[in-house]
Design a protein around this motif. Structure first.
Motif, PDB file in Angstrom:
ATOM      1  N   UNK A  12       1.156  56.130  13.079  1.00  0.00           N
ATOM      2  CA  UNK A  12       1.042  57.343  13.415  1.00  0.00           C
ATOM      3  C   UNK A  12      -0.525  57.921  13.023  1.00  0.00           C
ATOM      4  N   UNK A  13      -1.066  56.998  11.634  1.00  0.00           N
ATOM      5  CA  UNK A  13      -2.260  57.630  11.238  1.00  0.00           C
ATOM      6  C   UNK A  13      -3.011  56.859  12.588  1.00  0.00           C
ATOM      7  N   UNK A  14      -2.926  55.873  12.605  1.00  0.00           N
ATOM      8  CA  UNK A  14      -3.836  55.541  13.679  1.00  0.00           C
ATOM      9  C   UNK A  14      -3.523  55.583  15.185  1.00  0.00           C
ATOM     10  N   UNK A  15      -2.997  56.550  15.374  1.00  0.00           N
ATOM     11  CA  UNK A  15      -3.109  56.979  16.415  1.00  0.00           C
ATOM     12  C   UNK A  15      -4.306  58.243  16.335  1.00  0.00           C
ATOM     13  N   UNK A  16      -3.756  59.292  15.162  1.00  0.00           N
ATOM     14  CA  UNK A  16      -4.484  59.808  15.028  1.00  0.00           C
ATOM     15  C   UNK A  16      -6.488  59.854  14.625  1.00  0.00           C
ATOM     16  N   UNK A  17      -6.289  58.471  14.262  1.00  0.00           N
ATOM     17  CA  UNK A  17      -7.500  57.580  14.248  1.00  0.00           C
ATOM     18  C   UNK A  17      -8.229  57.310  15.475  1.00  0.00           C
ATOM     19  N   UNK A  18      -7.546  57.462  16.348  1.00  0.00           N
ATOM     20  CA  UNK A  18      -8.007  56.485  17.360  1.00  0.00           C
ATOM     21  C   UNK A  18      -7.978  55.361  17.790  1.00  0.00           C
ATOM     22  N   UNK A  19      -7.443  54.447  16.698  1.00  0.00           N
ATOM     23  CA  UNK A  19      -6.913  53.439  17.169  1.00  0.00           C
ATOM     24  C   UNK A  19      -5.898  53.021  17.677  1.00  0.00           C
ATOM     25  N   UNK A  20      -5.940  52.552  20.048  1.00  0.00           N
ATOM     26  CA  UNK A  20      -4.550  52.548  19.515  1.00  0.00           C
ATOM     27  C   UNK A  20      -4.513  51.224  19.459  1.00  0.00           C
ATOM     28  N   UNK A  21      -5.110  50.246  19.245  1.00  0.00           N
ATOM     29  CA  UNK A  21      -4.568  48.604  18.994  1.00  0.00           C
ATOM     30  C   UNK A  21      -3.921  48.207  17.523  1.00  0.00           C
ATOM     31  N   UNK A  22      -4.465  49.351  16.659  1.00  0.00           N
ATOM     32  CA  UNK A  22      -4.187  49.172  15.281  1.00  0.00           C
ATOM     33  C   UNK A  22      -2.720  50.257  15.799  1.00  0.00           C
ATOM     34  N   UNK A  23      -2.320  51.102  16.006  1.00  0.00           N
ATOM     35  CA  UNK A  23      -1.359  51.663  16.408  1.00  0.00           C
ATOM     36  C   UNK A  23      -0.148  50.355  17.176  1.00  0.00           C
ATOM     37  N   UNK A  24      -0.630  50.327  17.857  1.00  0.00           N
ATOM     38  CA  UNK A  24       0.357  49.800  18.348  1.00  0.00           C
ATOM     39  C   UNK A  24       0.685  48.154  17.852  1.00  0.00           C
ATOM     40  N   UNK A  25       0.013  47.546  17.450  1.00  0.00           N
ATOM     41  CA  UNK A  25       0.894  46.211  16.558  1.00  0.00           C
ATOM     42  C   UNK A  25       0.997  46.392  15.380  1.00  0.00           C
ATOM     43  N   UNK A  26       0.796  48.253  14.592  1.00  0.00           N
ATOM     44  CA  UNK A  26       2.482  48.834  13.576  1.00  0.00           C
ATOM     45  C   UNK A  26       3.506  49.334  14.084  1.00  0.00           C
ATOM     46  N   UNK A  27       3.284  50.143  15.209  1.00  0.00           N
ATOM     47  CA  UNK A  27       4.158  50.200  15.679  1.00  0.00           C
ATOM     48  C   UNK A  27       5.198  49.325  15.888  1.00  0.00           C
ATOM     49  N   UNK A  28       4.662  47.832  16.631  1.00  0.00           N
ATOM     50  CA  UNK A  28       5.193  46.621  16.800  1.00  0.00           C
ATOM     51  C   UNK A  28       5.878  46.449  15.565  1.00  0.00           C
ATOM     52  N   UNK A  29       4.949  46.190  14.242  1.00  0.00           N
ATOM     53  CA  UNK A  29       5.834  45.213  13.140  1.00  0.00           C
ATOM     54  C   UNK A  29       7.074  46.404  13.249  1.00  0.00           C
ATOM     55  N   UNK A  30       6.917  47.889  12.836  1.00  0.00           N
ATOM     56  CA  UNK A  30       8.318  48.833  12.863  1.00  0.00           C
ATOM     57  C   UNK A  30       8.698  48.361  12.928  1.00  0.00           C
ATOM     58  N   UNK A  31       9.448  48.716  14.788  1.00  0.00           N
ATOM     59  CA  UNK A  31      10.736  47.801  14.956  1.00  0.00           C
ATOM     60  C   UNK A  31      11.025  46.460  14.803  1.00  0.00           C
ATOM     61  N   UNK A  32      10.047  45.287  15.185  1.00  0.00           N
ATOM     62  CA  UNK A  32      10.604  44.504  14.124  1.00  0.00           C
ATOM     63  C   UNK A  32      11.563  44.468  13.072  1.00  0.00           C
ATOM     64  N   UNK A  33      11.081  45.178  11.810  1.00  0.00           N
ATOM     65  CA  UNK A  33      11.881  45.064  10.603  1.00  0.00           C
ATOM     66  C   UNK A  33      13.228  46.349  11.169  1.00  0.00           C
ATOM     67  N   UNK A  34      13.318  47.085  11.990  1.00  0.00           N
ATOM     68  CA  UNK A  34      13.864  48.185  12.797  1.00  0.00           C
ATOM     69  C   UNK A  34      14.093  48.667  14.444  1.00  0.00           C
ATOM     70  N   UNK A  35      14.820  48.143  15.010  1.00  0.00           N
ATOM     71  CA  UNK A  35      15.175  48.044  15.932  1.00  0.00           C
ATOM     72  C   UNK A  35      15.779  48.703  16.476  1.00  0.00           C
ATOM     73  N   UNK A  36      16.343  49.642  15.541  1.00  0.00           N
ATOM     74  CA  UNK A  36      16.913  51.237  15.763  1.00  0.00           C
ATOM     75  C   UNK A  36      15.556  52.208  15.465  1.00  0.00           C
TER      76      UNK A  36
END
Length: 520
Positions: free
Chosen positions: A475-499
């Protein structure tokens, strides 16, 4: 543990002595007044945020019909013009008649004073008892206040002690430009102190209540606040100082030595200048006989306090209360004479004044006094020892201390500084929740997105299995307009918790193709 009889000793020993104090211009123990006169007033108030009385009287069992909020009769000494008729010591004693029950009649107060005079006469004889009660002090009741702002000192009495047990010190400080407040050391629900964690917390709350009241006084400079106290009060003010960062300096008279009674005091949050004055050192045999545990002592463990430790060799524990010292009988003075003990009390007050001058007002003479040896300051040989233990360097191991280090060195160094603080104190830990909340506070309250990014990154380094911290970082990456980093971190979050639905939704939004541009 602290012996309760030490505290009870002073409950009725609230009298004055002859000798040096009778000389014009000097007080007890030959204390010299400062440039101001001393005003004094009694304020009867309640802390309505706390109860004191139960619904039924614990002795009679009958319903209690009076005010049940906590009584905090407050004595205030303050700088005033040098004019007016000074109080007698009996006037201080009289305040004790109403320090728990405000509405006592004149007849009840007179009976209280008659009892005190009778007790005094039985101890020193009728003639001397009257002389003690009639002794003139420095303070003038309800004197007009001197114009200006003055630092605040809140005094905490020994367990069960009267608010005026250190009236001589309070007058001395007021004459040198301090507003001093004190109240009786009452137990949590009775006049008798309960020497347990609840009783300790109760007196610490009284200290904070007096600090709150100080804000109503036009003379009080509440940006400069110290707490002082003897014995149980010296422990209670250490607890208050560890809980309230508005307290800028701490003075303890022979309290806090005992391990079990200091557990509530945070060692890391006691990060302020501290003057500790103690009685003569006890031998190993005496310590053993008292059952004192010496392996864990607050004085040694408060590494972030700038500690000035003074040992007054002639003094016993009760000698820090002039209420008790005034009426001490001849057999009390064994290794040292009364003049030597009173001289030690004189220097205790002087060290207190210079410590406060140095640390509240930043005066050069006060600092120079503390930096010299007792002998260089004129203390008689062999009377006193002084040790200065400077505060440990480096960040204080609290979130506030860590944040201060980041503010100074940059949030980009968060992981490096965190490891440094942990080396200083292995108990320092910030939880996932701490770091997550901190990051959002930096975004929403401080509006500092780079700092928030650094804290969320720190969180993912410390807790690499935390889906929530990776989600927050995205979310902070999104606010910083860094879409690539946001995608990376959201994917990692989803790997840790698919729900994690938030990560799912944000990935869908960020991964969606850009809408087609309308044709011209």
């Amino acid at each position: 543990m602290i012996r309760s009889w030490h505290f009870r000793t002073v409950l009725f020993f609230l009298l004055c002595s002859l000798g040096d104090a009778a000389r014009a211009g000097s007080g007890f123990a030959d204390l010299k007044p400062g440039p101001y006169g001393v005003g004094f007033r009694v304020v009867q108030q309640y802390d309505y945020a706390r109860s004191y009385r139960d619904k039924n009287d614990p002795v009679t069992g009958k319903a209690y019909l009076g005010e049940r909020a906590r009584p905090v009769q407050t004595l205030v000494w303050y700088p005033a013009p040098k004019a007016g008729t000074p109080l007698r010591y009996a006037d201080y004693m009289r305040t004790e008649a109403t320090d728990e029950i405000f509405g006592r009649s004149a007849a009840q107060i007179a009976a209280f004073m008659a009892e005190r005079q009778q007790w005094t006469a039985s101890r020193v004889g009728p003639k001397q008892a009257q002389a003690l009660l009639d002794q003139r002090m420095w303070a003038v009741a309800n004197a007009p206040a001197t114009t200006g702002k003055f630092p605040v000192v809140i005094y905490a009495a020994g367990g069960g002690g009267a608010a005026h047990e250190a009236a001589d010190l309070c007058e001395y400080l007021a004459s040198h430009g301090y507003v001093v407040l004190a109240s009786r050391s009452l137990g949590t629900h009775t006049k008798s102190m309960n020497f347990d964690p609840e009783g300790l917390a109760t007196q610490a709350c009284d200290i904070r209540f007096l600090l709150s009241y100080a804000h109503t006084l036009p003379q009080a400079d509440v940006e400069q606040v110290a707490v002082a106290g003897w014995s149980w009060g010296g422990l209670a003010n250490a607890l208050a100082a560890s809980q309230d960062s508005r307290i800028d300096a701490l003075v303890s008279f022979d309290g806090t030595q005992y391990k079990d009674l200091t557990k509530a005091v945070s060692r890391t949050r006691l990060a302020l200048p501290w003057l500790y004055v103690q009685r003569r050192p006890e031998s190993v045999r005496e310590l053993s006989a008292d059952g004192m545990e010496t392996s864990s002592i607050l004085l040694n463990e408060a590494k972030y306090a700038d500690l000035y430790h003074v040992v007054m060799n002639p003094m016993e524990h009760v000698d820090f209360s002039t209420a008790a010292l005034r009426v001490a009988q001849l057999e009390h003075f064994t290794e040292y004479s009364r003049p030597e003990v009173e001289a030690a009390y004189h220097w205790t007050c002087r060290y207190t004044l210079e410590f406060l001058n140095a640390n509240l007002q930043g005066t050069a003479p006060g600092r120079q006094f503390l930096d010299r040896t007792p002998a260089q300051n004129g203390v008689p040989a062999h009377m006193a020892l002084q040790y200065h233990l400077p505060a440990q360097t480096g960040p204080v191991p609290t979130q506030a201390g860590f944040a201060a280090a980041l503010a100074q060195d940059g949030f980009a160094h968060a992981l490096e500084i965190y490891r440094q603080v942990q080396k200083q104190d292995s108990a320092f830990v910030l939880s996932e929740t701490d770091l997550n909340n901190w990051g959002y506070q930096l975004i929403r309250e401080a509006h500092d997105l780079p700092a928030a990014l650094a804290i969320f990154r720190l969180g993912t380094e410390l807790y690499p299995s935390s889906f929530n911290l990776f989600d927050s970082l995205g979310e902070a990456d999104e606010l910083n307009h860094n879409t690539a980093a946001a995608l990376t971190h959201y994917r990692r979050s989803l790997e840790l918790n698919p729900q994690n639905r938030n990560a799912q939704q944000r990935l869908q939004v960020l991964s969606a193709p850009a809408p087609a541009m309308p044709a011209n």
